[in-house]
Scaffold this motif. Structure first.
Motif, short mmCIF file in Angstrom:
data_model
loop_
_atom_site.label_atom_id
_atom_site.label_comp_id
_atom_site.label_asym_id
_atom_site.label_seq_id
_atom_site.Cartn_x
_atom_site.Cartn_y
_atom_site.Cartn_z
N ASP A 97 20.89 8.60 -32.13
CA ASP A 97 19.99 7.68 -32.86
C ASP A 97 19.22 6.80 -31.88
O ASP A 97 18.01 6.60 -32.03
CB ASP A 97 20.81 6.77 -33.78
CG ASP A 97 21.22 7.47 -35.07
OD1 ASP A 97 20.79 8.62 -35.27
OD2 ASP A 97 21.97 6.85 -35.85
N GLY A 98 19.93 6.28 -30.91
CA GLY A 98 19.28 5.40 -29.93
C GLY A 98 18.26 6.15 -29.09
O GLY A 98 17.14 5.70 -28.90
N SER A 111 15.05 7.04 -30.82
CA SER A 111 14.21 5.92 -31.25
C SER A 111 13.23 5.59 -30.12
O SER A 111 13.43 6.02 -28.99
CB SER A 111 15.09 4.70 -31.51
OG SER A 111 15.46 4.08 -30.27
N ARG A 158 13.91 -4.65 -27.84
CA ARG A 158 14.52 -3.32 -28.01
C ARG A 158 16.00 -3.43 -28.32
O ARG A 158 16.55 -2.63 -29.08
CB ARG A 158 14.27 -2.47 -26.76
CG ARG A 158 12.82 -1.97 -26.70
CD ARG A 158 12.60 -1.09 -25.49
NE ARG A 158 12.47 -1.86 -24.27
CZ ARG A 158 12.86 -1.45 -23.07
NH1 ARG A 158 13.44 -0.28 -22.93
NH2 ARG A 158 12.68 -2.20 -22.01
N CYS A 159 16.63 -4.41 -27.74
CA CYS A 159 18.05 -4.63 -28.02
C CYS A 159 18.23 -4.93 -29.51
O CYS A 159 19.12 -4.39 -30.17
CB CYS A 159 18.51 -5.81 -27.17
SG CYS A 159 20.16 -5.68 -26.63
N VAL A 171 15.73 4.03 -24.23
CA VAL A 171 17.10 3.87 -23.78
C VAL A 171 17.25 4.48 -22.38
O VAL A 171 16.78 5.59 -22.12
CB VAL A 171 18.05 4.57 -24.78
CG1 VAL A 171 19.45 4.69 -24.21
CG2 VAL A 171 18.05 3.83 -26.10
N THR A 179 28.43 -4.18 -33.76
CA THR A 179 27.83 -4.04 -32.42
C THR A 179 27.98 -5.34 -31.63
O THR A 179 28.15 -6.41 -32.20
CB THR A 179 26.33 -3.69 -32.49
OG1 THR A 179 25.65 -4.73 -33.20
CG2 THR A 179 26.10 -2.36 -33.17
N CYS A 187 13.07 3.11 -28.40
CA CYS A 187 13.61 1.95 -27.66
C CYS A 187 13.71 2.19 -26.16
O CYS A 187 14.14 1.30 -25.42
CB CYS A 187 14.97 1.56 -28.21
SG CYS A 187 14.88 0.87 -29.86
N LEU A 241 17.77 -1.78 -31.55
CA LEU A 241 18.92 -0.88 -31.49
C LEU A 241 20.06 -1.38 -32.38
O LEU A 241 20.69 -0.60 -33.09
CB LEU A 241 19.43 -0.76 -30.04
CG LEU A 241 18.65 0.18 -29.13
CD1 LEU A 241 19.19 0.08 -27.70
CD2 LEU A 241 18.74 1.64 -29.62
N ARG A 242 20.28 -2.67 -32.36
CA ARG A 242 21.38 -3.19 -33.19
C ARG A 242 21.07 -2.98 -34.66
O ARG A 242 21.95 -2.67 -35.45
CB ARG A 242 21.63 -4.66 -32.87
CG ARG A 242 22.19 -4.83 -31.47
CD ARG A 242 22.60 -6.25 -31.18
NE ARG A 242 23.86 -6.59 -31.83
CZ ARG A 242 24.56 -7.68 -31.51
NH1 ARG A 242 24.13 -8.50 -30.59
NH2 ARG A 242 25.69 -7.95 -32.15
N LEU A 266 24.59 1.83 -25.32
CA LEU A 266 23.18 2.16 -25.09
C LEU A 266 22.55 1.05 -24.26
O LEU A 266 22.67 -0.13 -24.59
CB LEU A 266 22.44 2.28 -26.42
CG LEU A 266 22.81 3.51 -27.26
CD1 LEU A 266 22.44 3.28 -28.73
CD2 LEU A 266 22.09 4.75 -26.75
#
Lengths: 408, 495
Positions: A205-206, A209, A254-255, A213, A268, A211, A258-259, A242
């Motif tokens: 998922d991360g 996305s 981005r953090c 990672v 998380t 984001c 992700l959460r 991640l």
């Protein structure tokens, strides 16, 4: 008794290899010797000590390039880059604790072994940052490839061939790499209490996305419990992690993304700067299996990320088995208590069922590394091609013969 | 341009060879009619043309393997071809060689988001991959400007780049695996959906090998999640030095933009006249800097880049406030080649890379060369990675101009090498830069590369005449020249 040849100049290096070639004297190539425990054990009468080829000859931060002697210690390279706010983006690992050797070795060694850390999934492997080299082939001829610019398609890309060839094709004395700005900030999102399948699904998922990672690892409860990072260790649960890096406002945003993305999968947490650094160093350096009293066999395995949980399950029954994942599931570090066989049959069968991947016996005694294939055995036509490539560089098998495969 | 002497025996057996190929590739897949061969006589480097012996368009990997085995057994040369967009003559035909076209391999076989990859056939166009996955928020990163037409198989052969290379890499950095048919007709799978190689990195070696080592019949590419936003700055500078300083300043600030393109005055003028992108016409150099990523990042970096540009003496700075505006900034750059085509009957696109700090010197020397050869030149430049595309303007109908343009181009590439750069950043060597290889590599360097060729194709049947200026026989390259029989002592410290 092994004798060492220690050339001081490229001309002497050429002389040494030309002599070895004409007299059919196999050489073991050594920089600082930190990787001698990797690959198949060598038993040559002569070692070729390359440690004289040191020093950074060019570092132009704005051009994103660094050239250095192949035996320049990694510590020196990393210090120079850090002073310029840069880094080797493939995050070269430090296996000194895992392999019980002093230090990270040399830049040429890292490239010749193509060793990359967690950021491999975002920034590529060592080979992707390897721009050029100068070397002497086993034929005793000097040759070079690549250049000192970051974009170059002139001729065959021999840097790719040299990366991960473990010194079997040429003795490099000068190398050029791409260097990149280091992220100003790093944070890690932790998702607790997820088994391998759920953990890797969360990593997916991360990674899927936007984001960006730059690290995606899953640790079982037993591994997490040994972490030096208190927030990871104290939960007593398996954890998916991640990492995001970059400019402050971007990392924070981005953090948060992700959460939000993971909220339905469980609770998380966030690791900030130094904790995040420490955590990924552990993942990168295989710290979970580097304990002073841990003498298990260690395998390094790459499979499609979606196959990782299945491979971990298939090898879980091996005595003393413990595994964790990096690269979003694409890399498995597996420790087993099987000093005589390495449980290689079970490990390689598990990899074979995925239809795509390899297993490398990473830590094991000399006897074991001599007894079983260290690198994934190649299908016959690929093995034949490998031998013919070796023939072109080193027909008399004087450079690290047998380090990767018998006869190569 | 001298090509290997055609084998008259092979040419004489043309009809029989075609018959035998038809037994392998039935139906319309074997072309011998001159009118139908004509479209294959050149690729994107249109100055060179040769009618191929036969064009063969297989539809299955087994057919490819059988054709290769047949050609190997009968000593017939093969020139692989994707979409034929090579700018370096990579698929220039041979009069005694078969064009092996992969155009019928045009299917996307699998999209696997969980492993972030797609398996595609080599004839799929570069853009078609992104088109197939963009609705799901993914894309394939390398974007050569010919992406609407060029095939992914050709991208693998040439290690193609694009404007986003600095941040996202070339083709070689975005592949996971290939299926390859060797000249022996063996079908190999290299790589897959995992990362890195257990043995020699054959995937890395094959990428950019310009069709000399094998024929790619399937490609597994990495897919990336699409950045959630992108904005661009359009910045004008009074000198190319100032623009170069700005690029260095951006990188020194730790910023790697998604794209960073520079144009010089002639290129700006031509592009503006063609598409009216709103480019400033009173500047010597124009920079397009694109930032992509999460909005928070892009908005933050736009301001930092703006500040750097102003500090480095920018005379105009515009920031895109909408997708339409960003597209308009790019429109001129993307139309730069046809824009030059409007003001000059012909143009010749070069592709050297230089250490970026040498840009002012290279541009100055290029102006001198331009006067010397009596031909105009406009420059577009992937500024982040130093990849220069000088567009030499000439008229092929004027006797001697093509030759002068080629000479000018050769001088530019030699200049690139002289200042520490290379002959080609993304277009490949092909036939175009073949005879300049000696400016970058000595005979030993080239011999070592050719020994790699010998491991794959010892008879030299795959795409001969490309990349290497002199063809050596593999037996000759394999010969060992022992020049020392004794341990050189005491020159060599021993311990």
């Amino acid at each position: 008794m092994t004798q060492a040849l220690k050339p001081e100049t490229p001309a002497q290096l050429l002389d040494a290899i030309a002599w070895a070639n004409s007299d059919r004297k196999p050489l073991e190539l050594v920089g600082t010797g930190t990787k001698r425990g990797l690959g198949r054990p060598m038993q040559t009468a002569f070692t070729l000590d390359l440690s004289a080829f040191t020093g950074i000859s060019l570092h132009e931060p704005a051009e994103l390039v660094l050239s250095a002697g192949a035996a320049t210690p990694m510590a020196e390279v990393e210090a120079a880059l850090e002073a310029a706010g840069q880094e080797l983006a493939f995050e070269p690992p430090d296996f000194s604790a895992l392999l019980r050797v002093p230090g990270m070795g040399t830049l040429g060694g890292v490239l010749a072994a193509n060793l990359s850390g967690p950021r491999r999934i975002k920034q590529g492997a060592a080979r992707d940052h390897f721009l050029g080299f100068e070397a002497v082939s086993g034929r005793g001829q000097a040759f070079k490839s690549g250049g000192r610019v970051v974009k170059n398609v002139t001729g065959y890309d021999l840097c790719k061939l040299m990366a991960g060839s473990w010194g079997t094709l040429g003795a490099m004395h000068g190398v050029t790499v791409k260097v990149l700005p280091r992220g100003a900030k790093t944070r890690t999102v932790l998702l607790f209490d997820v088994d391998a399948a759920a953990g890797i699904a969360a990593l997916t998922d991360g990674l899927n996305s936007p984001c960006e990672v730059s690290g995606a690892a899953w640790l079982p409860a037993s591994v997490a419990a040994r972490s030096g990072v208190d927030m990871v260790a104290r939960e007593g649960a398996p954890v998916a992690a991640l990492r995001v890096e970059g400019f402050g406002p971007s990392v924070e945003a981005r953090c948060g993304m992700l959460r939000a993305l993971l909220k339905d999968r469980g609770a998380t947490e966030e690791l900030h700067s130094h904790r995040s650094h420490a955590f990924w160093r552990e993942v990168r350096d295989v710290a979970p299996f580097a304990g002073a009293d841990d003498d298990r066999i260690v395998w390094r395995i790459s499979v499609p990320p979606t196959e990782a949980a299945r491979v971990i399950a298939a090898t879980a029954g091996i005595k003393g088995a413990e595994a964790y994942c990096d690269w979003g599931g694409g890399l498995i570090w597996l420790a087993v208590d099987a000093p005589r066989t390495g449980a290689d049959g079970l490990v390689r069968d598990a990899v074979a069922t995925t239809g795509s991947g390899w297993a490398q016996l990473f830590r094991g005694g000399d006897a074991l590394r001599a007894a079983i294939p260290v690198f994934q055995p190649e299908p016959a036509p690929v093995a034949a091609l490998t031998r013919r490539i070796k023939d072109g560089f080193d027909p008399n098998r004087v450079l690290n013969p047998g380090r990767m495969n018998e006869g190569v | 341009m001298e090509m290997p002497a055609p084998d008259k025996g092979v040419i004489a057996r043309r009809a029989a060879i075609a018959e035998e190929l038809r037994a392998i590739v039935p139906g319309e897949g074997v072309i011998v009619d001159e009118d139908e061969l004509r479209p294959y006589e050149s690729d994107g480097l249109t100055a060179y043309r040769t009618l191929p012996l036969i064009v063969c368009l297989p539809e299955t990997v087994e057919q490819v393997a059988a054709v290769m085995r047949y050609c190997k057994a009968h000593g017939i040369k093969i020139v692989p071809r994707g979409a034929g967009t090579s700018l370096s003559g990579g698929s220039l035909p041979l009069a005694d060689g078969i064009i092996l076209g992969l155009g019928k391999f045009n299917r996307i076989l699998e999209v696997d988001y969980d492993n972030r990859c797609a398996r595609v056939q080599p004839g799929v166009t570069n853009l078609a991959i992104t088109t197939a996955v963009q609705a799901d928020g993914f894309y394939y990163a390398p974007d050569p400007s010919s992406q609407i037409a060029c095939s992914i198989g050709g991208n693998v052969a040439e290690n193609s780049g694009g404007v986003h290379c600095l941040k996202y890499g070339l083709t070689t950095n975005n592949l996971l695996g290939i299926e390859l048919v060797t000249m022996d007709g063996e079908i190999l799978r290299i790589g897959g959906k995992h990362l890195d190689s257990a043995g020699y990195d054959l995937l890395g070696l094959l990428t950019g090998s310009e069709g000399l080592l094998g024929v790619v019949t399937e490609v597994t590419v990495r897919l990336l999640p699409k950045p959630s936003s992108a904005r661009a700055l359009l910045v004008g500078f009074p000198t190319s030095e100032a623009a170069g300083d700005c690029v260095a300043g951006i990188i020194a600030d730790g910023i790697i933009p998604g794209g960073m393109e520079m144009m010089d005055r002639p290129a700006i003028k031509a592009a503006e006249a063609f598409v009216q992108a709103g480019y400033p016409l009173d500047v010597e150099a124009l920079l397009i800097v694109e930032l992509d990523g999460p909005e928070a990042e892009v908005d933050h970096l736009i301001e930092r880049v703006r500040a750097i540009a102003e500090e480095k003496g920018a005379v105009s700075v515009r920031v895109s406030e909408s997708e339409e505006e960003r597209a308009r900034f790019w429109a001129g750059r993307k139309a730069a080649f046809p824009a030059i085509g409007r003001i000059s009957p012909d143009y010749y696109c070069m592709d050297g890379t230089i250490p970026r700090g040498q840009l002012p010197l290279v541009l100055r020397r290029m102006r001198e060369l331009s006067e010397h050869h009596g031909l105009g030149v406009a420059n577009v430049f992937h500024a982040g990675d130093g990849n220069l595309h000088p567009l030499i303007m000439y008229d092929a109908n004027k006797p001697g101009e093509l030759e002068r343009a080629e000479e000018f181009g050769g001088d530019i590439l030699k200049l690139c090498v002289e200042v520490g750069g290379v002959l080609t950043g993304e277009h490949g060597v092909g036939v175009e830069k073949r005879d300049l290889m000696g400016t970058m590599f000595n005979a030993d360097d080239l011999a070592q590369q050719q020994r790699v060729k010998c491991a794959f194709d010892p008879d030299g049947l795959l795409n001969p005449g490309k990349v290497f200026p002199i063809l050596h026989r593999c037996a000759e390259l394999g010969r060992m020249h022992i020049h020392r029989g004794q341990l050189p002592f005491p020159d060599l410290p021993r311990f």
